[in-house]
Design an enzyme around this catalytic site. Structure first.
Site, mmCIF file in Angstrom:
data_model
loop_
_atom_site.group_PDB
_atom_site.id
_atom_site.type_symbol
_atom_site.label_atom_id
_atom_site.label_comp_id
_atom_site.label_asym_id
_atom_site.label_seq_id
_atom_site.Cartn_x
_atom_site.Cartn_y
_atom_site.Cartn_z
ATOM 1 N N SER A 153 0.993 -1.273 -0.179
ATOM 2 C CA SER A 153 0.039 -0.062 -0.145
ATOM 3 C C SER A 153 0.999 1.190 0.001
ATOM 4 C CB SER A 153 -0.910 -0.120 1.106
ATOM 5 O OG SER A 153 -1.743 -1.246 1.027
ATOM 6 N N ARG A 168 7.380 6.232 -4.703
ATOM 7 C CA ARG A 168 7.748 6.892 -3.424
ATOM 8 C C ARG A 168 7.225 6.148 -2.126
ATOM 9 N NH1 ARG A 168 3.915 10.287 -5.330
ATOM 10 N NH2 ARG A 168 2.140 10.250 -4.309
ATOM 11 N N ASP A 206 -4.070 -1.543 -1.000
ATOM 12 C CA ASP A 206 -5.221 -1.859 -0.078
ATOM 13 C C ASP A 206 -6.492 -1.435 -0.267
ATOM 14 O OD1 ASP A 206 -4.263 0.493 0.568
ATOM 15 O OD2 ASP A 206 -4.046 0.511 2.631
#
Ligand code: GLC
Length: 489
Positions: A153, A168, A206
């Site tokens: 996630s 990132r 997620d």
């Protein structure tokens, strides 16, 4: 009114988020949606996930899923029964803080693979041993591998159903050598190093897992439209028309099924309005961002999600402590807070404190008092102190919930979804689950958006979708296993 309550009330006002601001937020969000669907590298990433349909509850089979995305790493096996139900076996382990920020990618992924190994040894040992024997005998078979859905996630540039490079880190993770690498390949490499009978079949955010899980379990015929997380972080994924994702033509990607004409998009709305054109900003938001490990990024998330609300509160409380003597004793009595209090530690306050404080409707605020003691080691907080804390908590929490309405309302509008009879939304995360009336404030703000209005209340069904990262990942692994791809190393 006591000075501390007066000041708390003044600060609380800075967190008010008016109906006009909600509307402006929605307009800007819609603009960023369009931009994100047509270009790469935009503030709202609008990541194509290569998942092109939602389940209907009849899916069947045994799958593995792992989940990396917050404070814990979860490993589970999921048996989908094919009748909207499933059984799930899981183990959960806290990720050592050093691993989140100072390890290498290799160390992290080996650590994850080791957890998968011990899970298999405990729960699926026969299968595991049989595989090892076959491996030694040179008769290992592809079909004996468990298909695994990898819920990861963080923002990923997804290049296929089981291929994606990390854009990132967010939520306090920071392992620089992983950025730009294919996280599925990293996990597969570590799994192969330990000889585990596992194929990383799908890469799952997620929110996408939440959407899929809700669609599998939700009652009735309506497929789920949007999955959202309001937990440590915040984000959403929704079903978009393929022909609106014009940047697909510019992305290098593997093949996918185009027959449904749709694809789930992971919005990465935590980074909505990073340039702060419409988001409300107080001095505390500014300070939190400046002291974070990713200033200028995830600006929406920093005002909405669990990891950050506690820190906003901490900064306000420290301010009140210094300026108004909050938690300070009347002259001559003992000091109330020891130096070891997490009031003095960055990220020291957990969202659960906000939920407890908000929930206390009693006159003497006994629960607030004891929560302050448990969480912050504040002894004998006065009634005024408790009131001041509650005033601030309420303001921070309510702003978060009202902000949460912005991406949801905007997505409903930009997709034309409100024309339909019923729109199903699956949500998960500690805030939406435990912060009192989070959904109530969210819905109130949605009503203030003229295009949604009162009608939205009836049309939009919001349901908690537990275990999205397990069941949802399993469902995507199921779809992907039919395509049979193994991550290329
Ligand atoms: C952060 C991550 C995002 C995730 C969300 C909720 O915003 O960047 O990928 O979905 O947290 O966990």
């Amino acid at each position: 009114m006591s000075a501390v309550i007066e000041e708390a009330t003044r600060i609380a006002r800075q967190f008010e988020y008016s109906p006009e601001e909600v509307q402006r937020g929605v307009k800007e969000y819609i603009r960023e949606v369009e931009e994100g669907l047509s270009e790469e590298g935009t503030t709202l990433s609008q990541i194509p996930t290569f998942v092109t349909s939602v389940p209907n509850g009849t899916e069947k089979g045994l799958y593995l899923a792992v989940d990396l995305g917050g404070t814990n790493f979860r490993v589970c096996s999921i048996d989908l029964h094919g009748n909207h139900t499933f059984s799930l076996t899981q183990s959960k382990i806290m990720i050592p803080r050093e691993m989140m920020t100072s390890g290498s990618a290799k160390e992290l992924f080996l650590f994850l693979a080791r957890q998968i190994e011990s899970f298999l040894r405990i729960h699926h040992n026969e299968h595991f041993e049989a595989h090892l024997k076959r491996k030694i005998a040179g008769t290992a078979r592809e079909e004996d591998l468990f298909d695994l859905g990898f819920t990861f996630s963080f923002p990923v540039r997804q290049l296929g159903i089981n291929k994606g490079t990390l854009i990132r880190w967010t939520k306090g993770f920071d392992i620089p050598d992983a950025v730009g690498q294919d996280v599925c390949a990293l996990l597969q490499e570590a799994i192969d190093e330990l000889n585990l009978p596992v194929r990383v079949a799908a890469l799952v955010n997620d929110t996408v897992g939440t959407l899929m899980a809700r669609s599998y379990t939700s009652p009735g015929e309506t497929g789920t439209f949007l999955g959202a997380i309001f937990g440590t972080g915040t984000n959403g994924a929704y079903v978009e028309k393929l022909n609106k994702i014009t940047k697909m033509a510019k992305i290098e990607h593997s093949d996918y099924d185009k027959s449904t004409g749709e694809m789930i998009i992971n919005a990465e709305w935590g980074s909505f309005d990073n340039h702060l054109s419409v988001l409300p900003t107080t001095e505390y938001d500014r300070q939190l961002d400046a002291d974070s490990n990713n200033p200028g990024i995830q600006m929406f998330e920093k005002r909405v999600s669990g990891m950050f609300l506690g820190e906003i509160l901490r900064l306000v409380l420290l301010d009140l402590h210094k300026s108004q003597g909050l938690f300070k004793p009347a002259s001559g009595s003992d000091v109330f807070i020891p130096e070891s209090s997490s009031l003095y530690r960055q990220w020291g306050i957990d969202t659960s404190l906000l939920s407890i404080v908000e929930a206390d409707k009693s006159k003497d605020l006994e629960q607030v008092k004891s929560a302050l003691k448990d969480h912050l080691k504040v002894e004998r907080a006065s009634e005024n102190d408790c009131k001041a804390v509650q005033t601030v908590v309420h303001a921070i929490g309510k702003r978060a919930a009202r902000l949460a309405a912005v991406p949801i309302a905007a997505t409903l509008i930009s997709t034309g979804k409100l024309k339909e009879e019923l729109v199903d939304i699956g949500v998960d995360g500690s805030l939406v689950e435990f912060y009192p009336n989070f959904e109530g404030y969210l819905r109130e703000a949605m009503r203030e958006v003229p295009e949604v209005g009162e009608a939205g209340d009836k049309k939009v069904r919001i349901g908690i979708s537990k275990d999205g990262s397990g069941v949802g990942a399993a469902l995507i692994a199921l779809v992907a296993s039919k395509e049979g791809a193994k991550p290329q190393l």
